[in-house]
Design a protein around this motif. Structure first.
Motif, PDB file in Angstrom:
ATOM      1  N   UNK A 268       0.814  -1.221   0.000  1.00 45.17           N
ATOM      2  CA  UNK A 268       0.000   0.000   0.000  1.00 45.17           C
ATOM      3  C   UNK A 268       0.847   1.272   0.000  1.00 45.17           C
ATOM      4  N   UNK A 269       2.036   1.193   0.578  1.00 46.52           N
ATOM      5  CA  UNK A 269       2.927   2.354   0.541  1.00 46.52           C
ATOM      6  C   UNK A 269       3.286   2.743  -0.886  1.00 46.52           C
ATOM      7  N   UNK A 270       3.453   1.744  -1.744  1.00 45.81           N
ATOM      8  CA  UNK A 270       3.794   2.014  -3.150  1.00 45.81           C
ATOM      9  C   UNK A 270       2.624   2.620  -3.930  1.00 45.81           C
ATOM     10  N   UNK A 271       1.396   2.340  -3.513  1.00 44.70           N
ATOM     11  CA  UNK A 271       0.221   2.784  -4.286  1.00 44.70           C
ATOM     12  C   UNK A 271       0.060   4.300  -4.292  1.00 44.70           C
ATOM     13  N   UNK A 272       0.716   4.984  -3.340  1.00 45.28           N
ATOM     14  CA  UNK A 272       0.566   6.445  -3.232  1.00 45.28           C
ATOM     15  C   UNK A 272       1.309   7.173  -4.356  1.00 45.28           C
ATOM     16  N   UNK A 273       2.410   6.578  -4.847  1.00 46.24           N
ATOM     17  CA  UNK A 273       3.216   7.222  -5.887  1.00 46.24           C
ATOM     18  C   UNK A 273       2.424   7.700  -7.100  1.00 46.24           C
ATOM     19  N   UNK A 274       1.530   6.866  -7.644  1.00 50.19           N
ATOM     20  CA  UNK A 274       0.763   7.291  -8.820  1.00 50.19           C
ATOM     21  C   UNK A 274      -0.109   8.530  -8.595  1.00 50.19           C
ATOM     22  N   UNK A 275      -0.592   8.746  -7.360  1.00 50.76           N
ATOM     23  CA  UNK A 275      -1.395   9.952  -7.085  1.00 50.76           C
ATOM     24  C   UNK A 275      -0.556  11.194  -7.350  1.00 50.76           C
ATOM     25  N   UNK A 276       0.719  11.114  -6.987  1.00 48.90           N
ATOM     26  CA  UNK A 276       1.618  12.257  -7.189  1.00 48.90           C
ATOM     27  C   UNK A 276       2.085  12.342  -8.642  1.00 48.90           C
ATOM     28  N   UNK A 277       2.265  11.161  -9.266  1.00 50.27           N
ATOM     29  CA  UNK A 277       2.646  11.132 -10.677  1.00 50.27           C
ATOM     30  C   UNK A 277       1.577  11.809 -11.531  1.00 50.27           C
ATOM     31  N   UNK A 278       0.321  11.611 -11.164  1.00 52.57           N
ATOM     32  CA  UNK A 278      -0.796  12.226 -11.903  1.00 52.57           C
ATOM     33  C   UNK A 278      -0.607  13.753 -11.974  1.00 52.57           C
ATOM     34  N   UNK A 279      -0.260  14.364 -10.842  1.00 55.65           N
ATOM     35  CA  UNK A 279      -0.040  15.825 -10.809  1.00 55.65           C
ATOM     36  C   UNK A 279       1.143  16.214 -11.682  1.00 55.65           C
ATOM     37  N   UNK A 280       2.187  15.399 -11.659  1.00 58.86           N
ATOM     38  CA  UNK A 280       3.382  15.701 -12.467  1.00 58.86           C
ATOM     39  C   UNK A 280       3.079  15.632 -13.964  1.00 58.86           C
ATOM     40  N   UNK A 281       2.318  14.622 -14.362  1.00 59.03           N
ATOM     41  CA  UNK A 281       1.945  14.506 -15.779  1.00 59.03           C
ATOM     42  C   UNK A 281       1.075  15.686 -16.204  1.00 59.03           C
ATOM     43  N   UNK A 282       0.187  16.104 -15.320  1.00 54.54           N
ATOM     44  CA  UNK A 282      -0.670  17.266 -15.620  1.00 54.54           C
ATOM     45  C   UNK A 282       0.168  18.538 -15.764  1.00 54.54           C
ATOM     46  N   UNK A 283       1.186  18.680 -14.901  1.00 56.13           N
ATOM     47  CA  UNK A 283       2.083  19.843 -14.996  1.00 56.13           C
ATOM     48  C   UNK A 283       2.847  19.846 -16.315  1.00 56.13           C
ATOM     49  N   UNK A 284       3.153  18.656 -16.828  1.00 55.94           N
ATOM     50  CA  UNK A 284       3.851  18.531 -18.113  1.00 55.94           C
ATOM     51  C   UNK A 284       2.868  18.595 -19.293  1.00 55.94           C
ATOM     52  N   UNK A 285       1.585  18.810 -18.959  1.00 55.89           N
ATOM     53  CA  UNK A 285       0.507  18.863 -19.967  1.00 55.89           C
ATOM     54  C   UNK A 285       0.422  17.558 -20.770  1.00 55.89           C
ATOM     55  N   UNK A 286       0.633  16.446 -20.080  1.00 53.83           N
ATOM     56  CA  UNK A 286       0.516  15.122 -20.700  1.00 53.83           C
ATOM     57  C   UNK A 286      -0.868  14.568 -20.415  1.00 53.83           C
ATOM     58  N   UNK A 287      -1.615  14.354 -21.481  1.00 60.61           N
ATOM     59  CA  UNK A 287      -2.968  13.789 -21.367  1.00 60.61           C
ATOM     60  C   UNK A 287      -2.873  12.272 -21.267  1.00 60.61           C
ATOM     61  N   UNK A 288      -3.727  11.685 -20.456  1.00 62.00           N
ATOM     62  CA  UNK A 288      -3.874  10.225 -20.441  1.00 62.00           C
ATOM     63  C   UNK A 288      -5.361   9.933 -20.547  1.00 62.00           C
ATOM     64  N   UNK A 289      -5.765   9.445 -21.720  1.00 59.76           N
ATOM     65  CA  UNK A 289      -7.163   9.053 -21.937  1.00 59.76           C
ATOM     66  C   UNK A 289      -7.198   7.994 -23.029  1.00 59.76           C
ATOM     67  N   UNK A 290      -8.365   7.724 -23.533  1.00 59.63           N
ATOM     68  CA  UNK A 290      -8.521   6.649 -24.522  1.00 59.63           C
ATOM     69  C   UNK A 290      -7.665   6.869 -25.763  1.00 59.63           C
ATOM     70  N   UNK A 291      -7.485   8.143 -26.135  1.00 60.10           N
ATOM     71  CA  UNK A 291      -6.702   8.463 -27.333  1.00 60.10           C
ATOM     72  C   UNK A 291      -5.250   8.797 -27.024  1.00 60.10           C
TER      73      UNK A 291
END
Length: 427
Positions: free
Chosen positions: A229-252
Motif C-alpha cells: 500500500x505504501x507504493x500505491x501512493x506514488x501514482x497519485x503524485x505522478x498524476x499531478x506531475x503529468x498534468x504539470x507537463x501537460x501530458x494527457x492520459x485518456x482513450x486516445x
C-alpha cells in the motif's frame, strides 16, 4: 524463458480494471488512507531530513524527459517509437534513493505510529507528528526491533528509517547483495547478517528469528500488505506531475509504464495505484532479467509463489541485484494477475549497454536493476507480441499520442567506483 531469450508477454488474464476491482481486496480508500498517513508524517520528515524540506516533508521524485535515450533505442533496435518517453526518477528519492523508500518507509512509519498510539505517547492522528523525532520517542522505540530479509535496497530503506526512529534494526541479506550496501547499513548503525543463500532463504531465516521475539516486527517483502500500500501512493503524485507537463492520459492518449520487478511489491503497488487513476488507459508492464524471470514464471504457470526460476532450469545469475529474486510474492502475483497488462525480460548485455547509454546521452546514473524497464518501448514495436498487443487493444492509430514511462528504481546512492565499473561494463 528457458533459453534466456528476451520476451514480450501479454497477460490474457487481464479483463479490465472494473473486473479486477470486483475481486480485489483493496480499493481507492486504502490508497487514501496511506496517503493521509504519509501527510501526517510530513512535518516530522521536514524537521529531521533536510532532503525532504524542499517538498515540505513529502518523499517524492520528479519525472524527466529522455529524448536522446529514446532516439538511441530507435537506432539500436531499428524501430520507430512514436510519442514521448520519460523516466520516473525514484533513483533520486530522498532518504533512501530507491523506489523501496516508498513502501518500506511507509511500513516502518505505520508500525511506529501503531506502537505510539497503543502506548499513549501519541494522542491521536491530530497530534504533532514532529514528536517522532524526540528523545522520548527514540527511547521508547529502542525497546523494539525491526527485521527484514533483502538483497539490498529494501534493507537500506527499512534500516535508515528504523534507526532514525530509534529501533534496533537487523537486516538478513542474501549472497546477491552488493558489498557497498552492507557497509552503508553497518555505517548507519544497522546490524547486517549475511547468508550464503538466496533471497527466499534469507527472508525465511529472518522471519523465523523475528517471529521468535515478541518485541520484533518483520517487514515481509513476500506477504506485506502495508509495504504494497505504501507504493500505491506514488501514482497519485505522478498524476499531478503529468498534468504539470501537460501530458494527457485518456482513450486516445495511452500511457505505458514499464517497471522493474523483483519480488513484485513495488511494481504491483504502483500498477494498482495507476489503474485506480487511469483505468484501462494506462498499460502496466513489469520488467525482469532473462536470468531471473520469477514473476513471469509465476504468472505464466499460474503457480505464483509455488514455482521458482530453478524449476525451469534458469540459473538465477544476474547483475541486476535488486531483481535477484528466484520466487515471486504469491500475494502480489495473484492480485496483480488481474491488473498487469504484461511483462518483458531484458538480457544482461542489453542492461549493461543501456546503463552506459543513459549516462552518455542523458547524464543519468542508474543502478543496473533500474534499467530493466527502459527497453520496454523498443520491445513494444520490435516484437511480434508487442505489435499484437497494440492491435488487440486498438492502439495502432493512437501511438503518436503515447507516453512511455520507465520507472527508474535506484542509482543515486551507488558509490562512484561501483558506478564507474558498471559504466565500463556497458562500454
Amino acid at each position: 524463458m528457458m533459453r534466456y531469450e528476451p520476451i514480450f508477454w501479454m497477460n490474457d488474464h487481464y479483463k479490465g480494471v472494473e473486473v479486477a476491482n470486483k475481486v480485489s481486496q483493496f480499493g481507492k480508500e486504502d490508497i487514501r488512507d496511506a496517503e493521509a498517513r504519509l501527510e501526517r508524517f510530513a512535518p516530522y520528515f521536514a524537521e529531521n531530513f533536510e532532503s525532504t524540506r524542499a517538498n515540505n516533508g513529502i518523499i517524492e521524485s520528479d519525472i524527466t524527459k529522455i529524448p536522446n535515450f529514446k532516439d538511441f533505442l530507435e537506432k539500436e533496435y531499428k524501430v520507430s517509437i512514436p510519442g514521448q518517453m520519460y523516466l520516473k526518477r525514484d533513483d533520486t528519492l530522498p532518504i533512501a534513493g530507491t523506489i523501496k523508500a516508498r513502501g518500506a518507509i511507509y511500513e516502518v512509519l505505520k508500525h511506529a505510529e501503531t506502537l505510539a498510539l497503543e502506548a499513549g505517547i501519541l494522542s491521536g492522528y491530530e497530534d504533532d507528528y514532529r514528536k517522532f523525532g524526540s528523545q522520548e520517542f527514540k527511547d521508547f522505540f529502542s525497546q523494539y526491533k525491526v527485521m527484514v530479509g533483502t538483497t539490498g535496497n529494501l534493507g537500506i530503506s527499512v534500516g535508515l528509517m528504523g534507526v532514525s526512529l530509534g529501533f534496533e534494526v537487523i537486516i538478513h541479506m542474501s549472497y546477491d547483495a552488493k558489498e557497498w550496501k552492507k557497509k552503508y547499513l553497518r555505517d548507519h548503525g544497522v546490524v547486517v547478517i549475511e547468508h550464503k543463500t538466496n533471497f527466499t532463504e534469507a527472508v525465511n531465516q529472518g522471519r523465523a528469528e523475528s517471529d521468535a521475539d515478541p518485541k520484533s516486527y518483520f517487514v515481509d517483502d513476500e506477504h506485506s500488505v502495508d509495504l504494497f500500500l505504501g507504493y500505491t501512493v506514488g501514482p497519485c503524485r505522478l498524476k499531478k506531475q503529468l498534468e504539470e507537463e501537460k501530458i494527457l492520459v485518456d482513450e486516445d492518449h495511452p500511457l505505458f509504464v514499464f517497471s522493474p520487478c523483483g519480488i513484485g511489491g513495488s511494481p504491483g503497488g504502483t500498477a494498482f495505484g495507476l489503474k485506480q487513476i487511469y483505468g484501462d488507459n494506462v498499460h502496466c508492464f513489469f520488467a525482469q532479467p532473462t536470468h531471473m524471470p520469477s514473476m513471469l514464471v509465476g504468472l505464466v504457470t499460474e503457480k505464483y509463489s509455488k514455482v521458482s526460476v530453478a524449476d525451469i532450469e534458469v540459473d538465477a545469475k544476474t547483475n541486476m541485484d535488486g531483481l535477484a529474486v528466484p520466487r515471486t510474492s504469491g500475494f502480489v502475483a495473484e492480485l496483480m494477475h488481474n491488473y498487469f497488462n504484461g511483462g518483458i525480460t531484458i538480457s544482461e548485455e542489453d542492461q549493461k549497454l543501456l546503463l552506459t547509454k543513459m549516462i552518455d546521452l542523458e547524464d543519468i546514473h542508474l543502478e543496473p536493476a533500474a534499467l530493466a524497464g527502459t527497453i520496454g518501448p523498443a520491445m513494444l514495436f520490435d516484437t511480434e507480441e508487442g505489435r499484437a498487443y497494440m492491435k488487440a487493444y486498438g492502439l495502432e492509430d493512437k501511438m503518436e499520442n503515447a507516453t512511455y514511462l520507465a520507472w527508474a528504481t535506484g542509482g543515486s546512492m551507488v558509490p562512484k567506483e561501483d558506478m564507474e565499473a558498471f559504466y565500463q561494463q556497458g562500454k
